[in-house]
Design an enzyme around this catalytic site. Structure first.
Site, PDB file in Angstrom:
ATOM      1  N   CYS A  21      38.512  -1.243 -34.853  1.00 19.10           N
ATOM      2  CA  CYS A  21      37.122  -1.978 -34.887  1.00 19.10           C
ATOM      3  C   CYS A  21      36.089  -1.367 -33.735  1.00 19.10           C
ATOM      4  O   CYS A  21      36.503  -0.509 -33.026  1.00 19.10           O
ATOM      5  CB  CYS A  21      37.358  -3.465 -34.688  1.00 19.10           C
ATOM      6  SG  CYS A  21      37.890  -3.897 -32.930  1.00 19.10           S
ATOM      7  N   CYS A  24      36.913  -1.578 -30.169  1.00 23.55           N
ATOM      8  CA  CYS A  24      37.752  -0.392 -29.587  1.00 23.55           C
ATOM      9  C   CYS A  24      37.064   0.977 -29.399  1.00 23.55           C
ATOM     10  O   CYS A  24      37.135   1.411 -28.150  1.00 23.55           O
ATOM     11  CB  CYS A  24      38.820   0.089 -30.685  1.00 23.55           C
ATOM     12  SG  CYS A  24      39.852  -1.318 -31.240  1.00 23.55           S
ATOM     13  N   ASP A 448       6.220  28.317 -43.560  1.00 18.74           N
ATOM     14  CA  ASP A 448       5.933  29.550 -43.425  1.00 18.74           C
ATOM     15  C   ASP A 448       5.897  30.227 -44.846  1.00 18.74           C
ATOM     16  O   ASP A 448       6.251  29.746 -45.955  1.00 18.74           O
ATOM     17  CB  ASP A 448       7.210  30.360 -42.863  1.00 18.74           C
ATOM     18  CG  ASP A 448       6.916  31.905 -42.616  1.00 18.74           C
ATOM     19  OD1 ASP A 448       5.741  32.258 -42.275  1.00 18.74           O
ATOM     20  OD2 ASP A 448       7.694  32.563 -42.838  1.00 18.74           O
TER      21      ASP A 448
END
Length: 768
Positions: A21, A24, A448
């Site tokens: 989870c 953790c 460009d």
């Protein structure tokens, strides 16, 4: 200070196992940040930790820090040695398969034992004499063995003075089973004729303590099933990365003086020639030495149509030969190949975190302790208010079970994995979550010209044939035959166009070639004198008009004369890429302002701008001019993206809010960019913007659900309106909904406009 990166930093990736989870994740990050000069970003979906640390902090120390937090850690295996997906556990493919098989077996046995308990508890009419004791016998192994992983991880976290989602599950299962045991042995629920009604909400006691064996078996069953489905779904979000890895060829047929032999791909060296048969993948990047065929690039660059290749043409490793036999000379091997760079970019992108996850991480750090405190408070409040102990325990257990920080940890990484994988398949590579977020907010893009909007090399832009003459096709065919003797770029462009325009690709023989300095070339073809010359004033009216148009478009015009008669005028220049008009139009529709900045002259720049309907044009821009233009637009409040492909674009790419490089560009441009358009197709830019917006919208929905779910269900459980079993089901469903919502990005499709043929003038060959 701990957790702050030092001036010189190294980056180490760790495979972390045992995380379930967001709590953790927060704990691992905190433990790693406790080392001097170390910072870490942990991804729950991939099970990986990206750690920035000083050189004096060794990887072994990082592993030890993670293990001190109660989790496993290991350095990831090199890609060449890894078999199968480890799911971030640091295990080999075989170890992962064994672990997955063990978990499936645990889920199957738990289901076999739990289903009878659930059915008997939920259907009072089926409750026979002493049914509760059968349920007790079936529930005991589920609580002890089926829920064992939760108990083990909860105990490990407790040893490290921490709490995670497993703590909540373990406490909920133990509390429900302990109360049921008390009720059976001491509370009167063990009477042979006992019947228990079932309700999704707690009911008043009738003097006999109720048993909650259905909750004791339902919680581990639903959580195990949810995690199994969640793991499968999470593997789906990483499918694109695995498919890229599967494109790598293991063996290659090398051809040399000794003949043809099969060698491992690791033994292939630059300069060696290898054979690619029809249906086989090209082993590595190279150029075709012999043969002609078509190669399918769809899985590498996202290009939908096979590309024709012949001697001298470049081919990309991982593409599929769908035509004839090819002999290819290797130009890059190993980590230098384009496929390896794409895989590396996708891996890097999935290692990061989006800004939207920061709030979730902060909440996850205190979520479980708050839930534990809330559960204890609910129990004390109900008991203190004189409520039935059964109702108090039911509410407390429901609070423990329903709270789910898992969805918080999965909200961002699963969406990011799915989006980056989908982008890679479409030819759009992002460097990480910040690039995705930047794409979403871009409102001005600096384009460009040469190599980005145009092809970047000389091509025939338009041919105008004289009326009542030999015609366009015959004129370019004869001109191409004469120009074969010329080394001038204009002549090569004419010859290349003539070969493409000739059905067989062959041109007639030419004799008597002569170069006319300052004027052109001439020669005899099929008994006729053919001249390709600079135009003069003596031109038919249609060709004179074409000459004026060519000069306005900054094209170089040449005339084709056959036996002294002017037959055609050929315009040569740098032509627009297919799709440039559509790409600019789609950007404009997305609210992005196009700005053309090029080092080329004013006339070619204006011609491109007119063709693409770009109002803001800047010609003769040096690299520093482009960088200054970026800063000026930023000062005006614009969030600027720069698209370029050359070394002269690198400074502007680096200074922009977002740098976008063409995949056909230089390494300097790609290295300075946040996003790479692998297809070399400017139309992919609009796809990238739309993908980023869809991804960030998905993440927001995921986080809204993750927070909203707890905001609704925890209060319901606290006031006694939710029993533990439906709470467990809701908790598992919450994580599945988050992952399922993210998986939708795997099927995300670009705008239908990408597949439609454009009817605009710019789609042809002319810049006019």
């Amino acid at each position: 200070m701990a957790g702050e990166p030092a001036s010189v930093q190294e980056v180490t990736d760790l495979a972390v196992g045992g995380m379930t989870c967001a709590a953790c994740v927060k704990r691992v990050e905190k433990k790693l940040a406790g080392l001097d000069g170390v910072s870490a970003s942990v991804n729950l979906a991939t099970g990986r930790a990206r750690v920035h640390h000083p050189p004096e902090v060794l990887p072994e120390q990082l592993v030890a820090a993670v293990e001190r937090a109660g989790y496993t850690a290991a350095l990831p295996e090199p890609p060449a040695e890894r078999r199968g997906g480890s799911g971030g556990s640091g295990e080999t493919g075989d170890d992962t398969d064994t672990q997955a098989r063990r978990e499936r077996n645990r889920l199957a046995v738990t289901a076999l034992l739990a289903v009878p308990v659930l059915v008997l508890s939920m259907v009072p009419a089926w409750q026979f004499r002493n049914w509760q004791w059968l349920c007790f016998v079936l529930a005991a192994p589920v609580v002890v063995w089926g829920a064992r992983p939760f108990h083990q991880r909860a105990a490990r976290a407790l040893r490290h003075s921490a709490s995670t989602m497993d703590t909540l599950v373990s406490l909920g299962v133990v509390a429900a089973f302990a109360w049921s045991t008390y009720a059976l042995f001491l509370g009167g629920a063990g009477d042979p004729g006992m019947r228990m009604p079932f309700s999704l909400v707690p009911t008043a006691s009738d003097g006999v303590a109720h048993i909650y064996l259905e909750a004791a078996v339902g919680v581990p069953l639903f959580v195990l099933a949810g995690r199994h489905l969640e793991a499968r779904a999470r593997r789906g979000t990483g499918a694109a990365l695995r498919s890229l890895a599967e494109l790598a060829v293991k063996e290659v047929a090398v051809r040399d003086d000794a003949g043809e032999r099969l060698v491992a791909i690791d033994a292939l060296r630059v300069g060696q020639v290898f054979v690619v048969r029809p249906g086989e993948r090209v082993a590595t990047d190279g150029t075709v030495a012999e043969g002609s065929s078509a190669v399918d690039l769809s899985l590498v660059t996202g290009e939908s149509e096979p590309a024709e290749v012949g001697p001298g043409a470049a081919v990309i490793g991982g593409s599929v030969n769908v035509g004839g036999l090819l002999a290819v000379r290797a130009t890059a091997v190993g980590a230098d190949t384009r496929l390896a760079r794409i895989t590396h970019l996708v891996t890097e992108a999935q290692a990061g975190k989006a800004g939207a996850q920061r709030l979730a991480d902060q909440v996850a750090g205190v979520f479980v302790p708050v839930v534990l405190t809330l559960a204890a408070t609910v129990l004390g409040f109900w008991l203190g208010a004189g409520a039935d102990p059964q109702a108090a325990i039911t509410a407390s257990v429901a609070v423990l079970v329903v709270a789910c920080p898992c969805a918080l940890g999965l909200a961002t990484p699963t969406a990011l994995m799915a989006a980056t994988g989908r982008g890679a398949r479409l030819g759009v590579l992002v460097s990480g979550p910040r690039a995705l977020e930047g794409l979403q907010h871009v409102d001005a893009v600096l384009l460009d010209k040469t190599g980005t909007l145009t092809s970047g090399h000389m091509s025939v832009a338009r041919i105008t044939a004289a009326p009542r003459g030999i015609g366009e096709e015959q004129a370019i065919r004869l001109a191409g035959a004469v120009e074969r003797g010329s080394e001038h770029p204009l002549g090569q462009a004419v010859t290349a166009h003539a070969r493409r325009a000739t059905p067989a690709g062959t041109l007639p023989d030419m004799t008597g070639f002569a170069a006319l300095p300052g004027r052109g070339v001439r020669g005899e073809v099929e008994g006729r004198l053919v001249e390709v010359l600079a135009p003069d004033d003596d031109l038919p009216a249609p060709l004179a008009e074409a000459l004026s148009a060519a000069e306005a478009a900054a094209h170089t015009p040449v005339v084709v004369r056959v036996d002294g008669v002017t037959e055609a005028l050929v315009e040569i220049g740098d032509v627009l890429r297919p799709g440039s008009y559509r790409a600019v139009d789609r950007l404009r529709r997305l609210g992005v302002r196009p700005v053309l900045a090029t080092g080329d002259r004013e006339a070619p720049a204006r011609a491109v701008a007119v063709a693409l309907r770009i109002d803001d044009v800047h010609a003769r821009c040096a690299p520093e001019d482009k960088a200054r233009l970026v800063r000026r637009l930023q000062d005006e409040g614009c969030r600027v993206a720069v698209v370029g492909d050359g070394v002269n674009d690198a400074a502007a790419l680096a200074g922009a809010d977002l740098g976008i490089a063409m995949g056909t560009g230089t390494d300097a441009a790609i290295g300075a960019a946040d996003v790479t358009l692998v297809r070399g197709d400017i139309d992919a830019l609009a796809d990238a913007v739309r993908l980023s917006r869809s991804t960030l919208a998905t993440i927001r929905v995921n986080l809204l659900w993750a927070f909203g779910y707890n905001a609704v269900t925890v209060p319901l459980a606290a006031v006694g309106l939710l029993t533990p079993m439906p709470a467990a089901a809701a908790m598992s469903v919450s994580s599945l909904l988050v992952v399922g919502n993210s998986l939708r990005l795997r099927a995300w499709q670009p705008s239908p406009a990408r597949t439609r043929r454009s009817a605009t003038p710019a789609r042809g060959r002319s810049l006019r």
